[in-house]
Design a protein around this motif. Structure first.
Motif, short mmCIF file in Angstrom:
data_model
loop_
_atom_site.label_atom_id
_atom_site.label_comp_id
_atom_site.label_asym_id
_atom_site.label_seq_id
_atom_site.Cartn_x
_atom_site.Cartn_y
_atom_site.Cartn_z
N PRO A 145 -45.45 -70.54 -27.57
CA PRO A 145 -44.70 -69.33 -27.94
C PRO A 145 -44.04 -68.64 -26.75
O PRO A 145 -42.95 -68.09 -26.87
CB PRO A 145 -45.76 -68.42 -28.56
N VAL A 146 -44.68 -68.70 -25.58
CA VAL A 146 -44.11 -68.07 -24.39
C VAL A 146 -42.83 -68.80 -23.99
O VAL A 146 -41.81 -68.17 -23.69
CB VAL A 146 -45.13 -68.09 -23.22
N ALA A 201 -45.28 -66.16 -31.79
CA ALA A 201 -46.48 -66.94 -32.05
C ALA A 201 -46.90 -66.80 -33.51
O ALA A 201 -47.29 -67.79 -34.16
CB ALA A 201 -47.61 -66.48 -31.13
N ARG A 202 -46.86 -65.57 -34.03
CA ARG A 202 -47.24 -65.35 -35.42
C ARG A 202 -46.29 -66.10 -36.36
O ARG A 202 -46.73 -66.73 -37.33
CB ARG A 202 -47.21 -63.86 -35.74
N THR A 203 -44.99 -66.09 -36.06
CA THR A 203 -44.02 -66.80 -36.88
C THR A 203 -44.27 -68.30 -36.85
O THR A 203 -44.21 -68.97 -37.88
CB THR A 203 -42.59 -66.49 -36.39
N PHE A 232 -47.30 -69.04 -39.05
CA PHE A 232 -47.01 -68.95 -40.48
C PHE A 232 -46.11 -70.08 -40.96
O PHE A 232 -46.12 -70.42 -42.14
CB PHE A 232 -46.40 -67.60 -40.82
N MET A 233 -45.31 -70.65 -40.06
CA MET A 233 -44.45 -71.76 -40.44
C MET A 233 -45.26 -73.04 -40.65
O MET A 233 -44.78 -73.97 -41.28
CB MET A 233 -43.37 -71.98 -39.38
N ARG A 234 -46.46 -73.10 -40.12
CA ARG A 234 -47.37 -74.24 -40.26
C ARG A 234 -46.71 -75.56 -39.82
O ARG A 234 -46.74 -76.56 -40.53
CB ARG A 234 -47.87 -74.37 -41.70
N LEU A 270 -51.86 -74.56 -32.37
CA LEU A 270 -50.75 -73.99 -31.60
C LEU A 270 -51.27 -73.60 -30.22
O LEU A 270 -52.21 -72.82 -30.12
CB LEU A 270 -50.19 -72.76 -32.33
N GLY A 271 -50.66 -74.15 -29.18
CA GLY A 271 -51.10 -73.84 -27.82
C GLY A 271 -50.66 -72.44 -27.40
O GLY A 271 -49.86 -71.78 -28.05
#
Length: 129
Positions: A77-78, A60-62, A65-67, A72-73
């Motif tokens: 990321p899951v 999620a953090r990546t 940061f990638m914008r 972001l839901g």
């Protein structure tokens, strides 16, 4: 506390004593409540909640940061982490089989290449790598 049934050894006096003087570890003792009456839960990582081994928070953090998008839901990321974990497990399983075929106990880069090139779908996915 066991339920009273007729003919049972617990008499009403024993039951009354247990109800008025509970044991220290009894479930009848008043419990400390916080907020809405729920017990305080131990913090759980997103990976544990999703049942994954790979780190959901790091993915999620990546992504943040990638914008790639302004927002972001929570499920994105899951899902991506689950896909990454599945792909890693698939490649490692095939590489382990190639390693065993060569009568070795350790997976080397050569075994990874053999695993990917011998699998039709993985070869197509990683053809340009």
């Amino acid at each position: 506390l066991t339920a009273y049934t007729p003919g049972h050894r617990l008499c009403s006096e024993t039951l009354r004593t247990r109800l008025t003087h509970p044991q220290p570890n009894s479930t009848m003792a008043p419990k400390a409540t916080s907020g809405r009456g729920d017990k305080k839960k131990k913090p759980q990582s997103k990976s544990v909640r999703a049942g994954l081994t790979f780190p959901v928070a790091r993915v999620a953090r990546t992504l943040r940061f990638m914008r790639l998008a302004k927002r972001l839901g929570a499920g994105g990321p899951v899902y991506l982490t689950a896909v990454l974990e599945y792909m890693a497990a698939e490649v490692l399983e095939l590489a382990g089989n190639a390693c065993r075929d060569n009568k070795k106990k350790r997976i080397t880069p050569r075994h990874l290449v053999l695993a990917i090139r011998n699998d039709e779908e993985l070869n197509k996915l990683l053809g340009g790598v």
